[in-house]
Design a protein around this motif. Structure first.
Motif, PDB file in Angstrom:
ATOM      1  N   VAL A 113      -6.381  -7.124  -5.380  1.00 56.28           N
ATOM      2  CA  VAL A 113      -6.051  -6.451  -4.220  1.00 56.28           C
ATOM      3  C   VAL A 113      -6.326  -4.982  -4.247  1.00 56.28           C
ATOM      4  N   PRO A 114      -6.511  -4.363  -3.036  1.00 57.84           N
ATOM      5  CA  PRO A 114      -6.828  -2.854  -3.265  1.00 57.84           C
ATOM      6  C   PRO A 114      -5.727  -2.022  -3.927  1.00 57.84           C
ATOM      7  N   ASP A 115      -4.660  -2.517  -3.503  1.00 60.28           N
ATOM      8  CA  ASP A 115      -3.557  -1.695  -3.901  1.00 60.28           C
ATOM      9  C   ASP A 115      -3.345  -1.305  -5.313  1.00 60.28           C
ATOM     10  N   PHE A 116      -3.901  -2.143  -6.358  1.00 53.58           N
ATOM     11  CA  PHE A 116      -3.797  -2.185  -7.780  1.00 53.58           C
ATOM     12  C   PHE A 116      -4.757  -0.971  -8.379  1.00 53.58           C
ATOM     13  N   PHE A 117      -5.800  -0.893  -7.800  1.00 58.82           N
ATOM     14  CA  PHE A 117      -7.021   0.121  -8.401  1.00 58.82           C
ATOM     15  C   PHE A 117      -6.914   1.568  -7.998  1.00 58.82           C
ATOM     16  N   THR A 118      -5.591   2.088  -8.343  1.00 56.70           N
ATOM     17  CA  THR A 118      -5.454   3.469  -8.279  1.00 56.70           C
ATOM     18  C   THR A 118      -6.256   4.298  -9.225  1.00 56.70           C
ATOM     19  N   ASP A 119      -6.382   5.728  -9.117  1.00 56.14           N
ATOM     20  CA  ASP A 119      -7.045   6.369 -10.168  1.00 56.14           C
ATOM     21  C   ASP A 119      -6.414   6.388 -11.328  1.00 56.14           C
ATOM     22  N   ASP A 120      -5.002   6.524 -11.347  1.00 60.57           N
ATOM     23  CA  ASP A 120      -4.409   6.360 -12.569  1.00 60.57           C
ATOM     24  C   ASP A 120      -4.271   5.020 -13.305  1.00 60.57           C
ATOM     25  N   MET A 121      -4.370   4.032 -12.440  1.00 60.01           N
ATOM     26  CA  MET A 121      -4.586   2.734 -13.444  1.00 60.01           C
ATOM     27  C   MET A 121      -6.092   2.678 -13.851  1.00 60.01           C
ATOM     28  N   LEU A 122      -7.123   2.877 -13.153  1.00 58.95           N
ATOM     29  CA  LEU A 122      -8.358   3.052 -13.523  1.00 58.95           C
ATOM     30  C   LEU A 122      -8.565   3.880 -14.751  1.00 58.95           C
ATOM     31  N   THR A 123      -8.082   5.138 -14.868  1.00 60.51           N
ATOM     32  CA  THR A 123      -8.231   5.847 -16.134  1.00 60.51           C
ATOM     33  C   THR A 123      -7.631   5.447 -17.062  1.00 60.51           C
ATOM     34  N   ALA A 124      -6.386   4.736 -17.068  1.00 57.73           N
ATOM     35  CA  ALA A 124      -5.581   4.332 -18.243  1.00 57.73           C
ATOM     36  C   ALA A 124      -6.218   2.833 -18.658  1.00 57.73           C
ATOM     37  N   PHE A 125      -6.881   2.226 -17.440  1.00 56.72           N
ATOM     38  CA  PHE A 125      -7.503   0.873 -18.066  1.00 56.72           C
ATOM     39  C   PHE A 125      -8.746   0.882 -18.782  1.00 56.72           C
ATOM     40  N   ALA A 126      -9.454   2.057 -18.285  1.00 58.11           N
ATOM     41  CA  ALA A 126     -10.956   2.422 -19.134  1.00 58.11           C
ATOM     42  C   ALA A 126     -11.158   1.913 -20.402  1.00 58.11           C
ATOM     43  N   PRO A 127     -10.094   2.075 -21.507  1.00 61.79           N
ATOM     44  CA  PRO A 127     -10.232   1.730 -22.678  1.00 61.79           C
ATOM     45  C   PRO A 127     -10.432   0.231 -22.678  1.00 61.79           C
ATOM     46  N   ALA A 128      -9.482  -0.488 -22.067  1.00 60.79           N
ATOM     47  CA  ALA A 128      -9.442  -2.063 -22.165  1.00 60.79           C
ATOM     48  C   ALA A 128     -10.848  -2.279 -21.685  1.00 60.79           C
ATOM     49  N   VAL A 129     -11.185  -2.061 -20.688  1.00 56.52           N
ATOM     50  CA  VAL A 129     -12.379  -2.458 -19.956  1.00 56.52           C
ATOM     51  C   VAL A 129     -13.645  -2.353 -20.970  1.00 56.52           C
ATOM     52  N   ALA A 141       3.047  -6.979  -4.883  1.00 56.85           N
ATOM     53  CA  ALA A 141       4.240  -6.890  -4.004  1.00 56.85           C
ATOM     54  C   ALA A 141       4.105  -5.839  -2.841  1.00 56.85           C
ATOM     55  N   ARG A 142       3.479  -4.656  -3.297  1.00 60.27           N
ATOM     56  CA  ARG A 142       3.081  -3.759  -2.388  1.00 60.27           C
ATOM     57  C   ARG A 142       2.343  -4.127  -1.074  1.00 60.27           C
ATOM     58  N   PHE A 143       1.223  -4.952  -1.599  1.00 56.77           N
ATOM     59  CA  PHE A 143       0.411  -5.450  -0.571  1.00 56.77           C
ATOM     60  C   PHE A 143       0.891  -6.407   0.194  1.00 56.77           C
ATOM     61  N   ALA A 144       1.990  -7.338  -0.264  1.00 56.74           N
ATOM     62  CA  ALA A 144       2.530  -8.339   0.559  1.00 56.74           C
ATOM     63  C   ALA A 144       3.510  -7.620   1.430  1.00 56.74           C
ATOM     64  N   GLN A 145       3.890  -6.509   1.144  1.00 57.43           N
ATOM     65  CA  GLN A 145       5.011  -5.801   2.127  1.00 57.43           C
ATOM     66  C   GLN A 145       4.446  -5.057   3.289  1.00 57.43           C
ATOM     67  N   PRO A 172       3.400  -7.508   8.773  1.00 61.29           N
ATOM     68  CA  PRO A 172       4.401  -8.445   9.224  1.00 61.29           C
ATOM     69  C   PRO A 172       4.067  -9.810   9.023  1.00 61.29           C
ATOM     70  N   ASN A 173       2.719 -10.158   8.567  1.00 63.83           N
ATOM     71  CA  ASN A 173       2.463 -11.526   8.478  1.00 63.83           C
ATOM     72  C   ASN A 173       1.954 -11.798   7.252  1.00 63.83           C
ATOM     73  N   ARG A 174       2.713 -11.250   6.105  1.00 66.22           N
ATOM     74  CA  ARG A 174       2.260 -11.555   4.703  1.00 66.22           C
ATOM     75  C   ARG A 174       3.449 -12.257   3.967  1.00 66.22           C
ATOM     76  N   LYS A 175       2.931 -12.814   2.936  1.00 65.50           N
ATOM     77  CA  LYS A 175       4.022 -13.434   2.078  1.00 65.50           C
ATOM     78  C   LYS A 175       3.568 -13.216   0.577  1.00 65.50           C
ATOM     79  N   HIS A 176       4.829 -13.125  -0.115  1.00 59.61           N
ATOM     80  CA  HIS A 176       4.554 -12.846  -1.622  1.00 59.61           C
ATOM     81  C   HIS A 176       5.220 -14.268  -2.425  1.00 59.61           C
ATOM     82  N   VAL A 177       4.717 -14.663  -3.148  1.00 59.77           N
ATOM     83  CA  VAL A 177       5.040 -15.771  -4.107  1.00 59.77           C
ATOM     84  C   VAL A 177       4.754 -15.621  -5.440  1.00 59.77           C
ATOM     85  N   VAL A 178       5.534 -15.859  -6.462  1.00 58.85           N
ATOM     86  CA  VAL A 178       5.524 -15.642  -7.602  1.00 58.85           C
ATOM     87  C   VAL A 178       5.302 -17.296  -8.344  1.00 58.85           C
TER      88      VAL A 178
END
Length: 237
Positions: free
Chosen positions: A110-126, A195-199, A202-208
């Motif tokens: 989901v778009p919400d996950f790919f922040t600049d901070d995440m992409l910078t931190a995730f670069a070594p794992a990629v 969770a942010r994406f689902a919130q 108004p017509n979104r649902k989050h299921v674990v």
């Protein structure tokens, strides 16, 4: 494709996976819902031809659009999208307003996950994953996964700018283990983003989906996915 009524269910598997990912769930959904069920192999996956160069979500969106037009399915679609297919779903629903009645995202990007901070931190794992794939024998699956890693950060910064339309219902199912079994921090960022994406509408649902892994969720808890799809169909019919 299994013939049936609309809405049509379009099942799209994650990176390195093919339409066979849905081999047990697709007939179950067809029996339970009576809907037309469509599975397919994206370029480079399964029986589809490989295409050289980096993977681009815009191409995957165009391919899906062309395939559905060929089948005569140009409205009343419910997308069921796993992992990277969440990017295809997001692009498709924005590029083709009116086609999609709803969606079930299965531990999907989901778009919400790919922040600049995440992409910078995730670069070594990629880079680590890329090197591990290069060290293995070259296979169609590995080549497809490597193509996704080309321009990974800029591609996903662009994805981060997209939003899901407010008028299209969506259920986000999240695997309990997330794709990041070796990184608790990344796993929590993934859960928070879902969770942010689902919130955000108004017509979104989050299921674990408890006791599930990222890739195995379809076989580990098909009941959760089938239930979400059936609930979505009731909402949009």
């Amino acid at each position: 494709m299994t013939e049936g009524k609309l809405p049509a269910l379009v099942l799209d598997a994650g990176g390195g996976l093919s339409s066979s990912y849905w081999k047990d769930l697709a007939p179950r959904l067809a029996r339970a819902t009576g809907s037309k069920v469509i599975t397919y192999d994206r370029a480079g996956e399964g029986e589809s031809d490989e295409i050289s160069g980096p993977w681009r979500v815009e191409n995957a969106v165009s391919d899906l659009e062309a395939g559905l037009k060929e089948l005569g399915v140009t409205d009343d679609v419910v997308l069921v999208s796993h992992s990277i297919a969440g990017e295809v779903a997001t692009g498709f629903v924005n590029e083709n307003p009116g086609w999609v009645s709803g969606a079930v995202l299965v531990d999907a990007n989901v778009p919400d996950f790919f922040t600049d901070d995440m992409l910078t931190a995730f670069a070594p794992a990629v880079e680590k994953q890329k090197n591990a794939l290069l060290a293995q024998p070259s296979t169609k699956k590995n080549r497809q996964l490597l193509s996704v890693m080309v321009d990974y950060a800029p591609t996903h910064r662009a994805f981060h700018e997209l939003t899901w339309p407010q008028d299209v219902p969506v259920t986000a199912i999240v695997a309990s283990q997330t794709p990041f079994t070796d990184s608790p921090d990344a796993a929590q960022l993934w859960r928070d983003a879902q969770a942010r994406f689902a919130q955000a509408g108004p017509n979104r649902k989050h299921v674990v989906a408890e006791n599930t892994s990222h890739e195995g969720i379809v076989t580990e808890r098909p009941d959760v996915i089938a239930g979400a799809v059936e609930e979505m169909l009731k909402a949009v019919r």
